[in-house]
Design an enzyme around this catalytic site. Structure first.
Site, short mmCIF file in Angstrom:
data_model
loop_
_atom_site.label_atom_id
_atom_site.label_comp_id
_atom_site.label_asym_id
_atom_site.label_seq_id
_atom_site.Cartn_x
_atom_site.Cartn_y
_atom_site.Cartn_z
N HIS A 188 -3.60 4.95 10.75
CA HIS A 188 -2.53 5.94 10.88
C HIS A 188 -2.97 7.08 11.79
O HIS A 188 -4.15 7.38 11.92
CB HIS A 188 -2.07 6.46 9.50
CG HIS A 188 -3.17 6.95 8.62
ND1 HIS A 188 -4.04 6.10 7.96
CD2 HIS A 188 -3.55 8.20 8.28
CE1 HIS A 188 -4.89 6.80 7.24
NE2 HIS A 188 -4.63 8.08 7.43
N HIS B 61 0.82 -1.21 0.00
CA HIS B 61 0.00 0.00 0.00
C HIS B 61 0.86 1.26 0.00
O HIS B 61 1.80 1.40 0.79
CB HIS B 61 -0.92 0.01 1.22
CG HIS B 61 -1.97 1.07 1.15
ND1 HIS B 61 -3.14 0.91 0.43
CD2 HIS B 61 -2.03 2.31 1.69
CE1 HIS B 61 -3.87 1.99 0.54
NE2 HIS B 61 -3.22 2.87 1.29
#
Length: 392
Positions: free
Chosen positions: A307, A270
């Site tokens: 995140h 990713h």
């Protein structure tokens, strides 16, 4: 933009006499040169040549305060705003703007106008503008030329640009807009030292929609120009038509770019959001999420990893397609993930993504480097429960 462009007639040498054709009295006269730039004399600039002086203010009328009123100054909640719940406004683009998320450097808002801007002209003397066209089509008419626009187009309008926006009949425009107090540029990471977009850039100069069909109006009379300055909208009367430019050249001008011409960068695992970056300022970045092949490592997880938002607030405007990392998301929704708390794929999204080969989503992301505050209009569109949507 670091791209040179020119339209119309210009003299062979700048800052020299540029004679008009002789009039009925046989007198030629001179065109009026104007330097149009920002950041003093160091930023992008263009040289314009007017039929009439661009300085002829005939009257100053009313001033209306347009500074957004903040309802939530210190926000920690992740929020989902139902953008299409905003009712169309019987007004043009300027009057229909609804600010939602603001700080000292940027305003993020929506507009659903029902009328074209035909009775007046507009100039934002405070900010560069980015307008994303979600629904509708038409023309951005400026003193430097016209740019046709349609679904999926970004329109970048430098501060100080006089313009009108006309919408095609039988369309209901839905627009996302940003007003930036610092200039909007293409990403530095994708430009060389000369300003040319590099080979690994997700778009190139050929994709830029530059102004064409320069209009030159040799007209005097009363022309209403609405100028936004220091958060107030001032109405002024000019004694000559603002679209009286016979020619210009330079680097400072409005332009368009279609999200459909953004070429995503992918990898075996990713890739982080910066690979989707489309524009940058000193205060925020804009990214375009577009259909792309998923990661091709045999153990890849295509959904984004969790995140932390520590240094920025993240705003995502959902355009169309399948939003693989989110549950219960539809076109026109806006999510706000504030700095200070982590976020990531919704429950089940990570597992659903494994084995998938591609995504067909379109979305616009704005990451601001300072916290965003919410207006009352944003609270009215807030679903009130999005912040709990990661609970299993």
């Amino acid at each position: 933009m670091p791209f040179y462009h020119t339209l119309g007639q210009i003299p062979p040498k700048r800052h020299t006499q540029f004679e008009k054709p002789p009039g009925r009295d046989g007198v030629a006269g001179l065109y009026y040169e104007q330097l149009f730039g920002t950041i003093g004399f160091e930023g992008m600039s263009s040289l314009l040549y007017h039929v009439h002086r661009p300085t002829m203010v005939k009257a100053v009328l009313e001033s209306v305060e347009k500074t957004p009123v903040v309802a939530v100054e210190k926000n920690i909640l992740s929020r989902k705003l139902l953008g299409f719940n905003l009712e169309p406004t019987n007004a043009d683009l300027v009057e229909s703007r609804i600010p939602l998320l603001v700080n000292k450097e940027v305003i993020v808002g929506l507009a659903a106008p029902t009328r074209s801007m035909t009775d007046s002209f507009y100039k934002n003397a405070d900010a560069d503008e980015l307008i994303f066209v979600h629904r509708g089509s038409g023309r951005l008419r400026t003193l430097l030329g016209t740019i046709p626009f349609e679904y999926g187009d970004y329109l970048i309008i430098p501060r100080g640009m006089i313009y009108q926006i006309e919408f095609d009949p039988d369309t209901q425009p839905r627009l996302l807009y940003l007003e930036s107090h610092s200039p909007i540029y293409t990403p530095k990471r994708y430009r060389n030292q000369f300003g040319q977009l590099l080979e690994h850039s997700p778009f190139c100069e050929r994709d830029i929609k530059r102004p064409q069909n320069l209009e030159t109006h040799d007209e005097t009379g009363d022309f209403l120009i609405k100028i936004k300055k220091q958060g107030a909208l001032h109405s002024l009367i000019y004694s000559s038509h603002p679209f009286d430019v016979v020619g210009w050249d330079g680097y400072n001008y409005p332009y368009g770019f279609s999200i459909f011409n953004f070429e995503p960068i992918t990898g075996r695992v990713h890739q982080p959001p910066p690979v989707h970056q489309t524009f940058q300022t000193d205060a925020f970045v804009v990214c375009s999420f577009c259909p792309r092949l998923y990661d091709y490592h045999p153990k890849a997880i295509p959904a984004p990893y969790n995140h932390s938002n520590i240094d920025s607030d993240e705003v995502i405007y959902y355009v169309d397609g399948d939003f693989m990392s989110r549950n219960d998301i539809a076109p026109g929704h806006i999510t706000l993930h504030p700095g200070g708390i982590p976020h990531g794929p919704h429950p089940g999204a990570m597992e659903r993504s494994i084995g998938k080969k591609e995504t067909h989503e379109y979305a616009v992301m704005v990451d601001t480097f300072r916290p965003l505050m919410l207006t009352d209009a944003a609270l009215q569109l807030d679903d009130g429960k999005y912040y709990q949507s990661w609970i299993d």
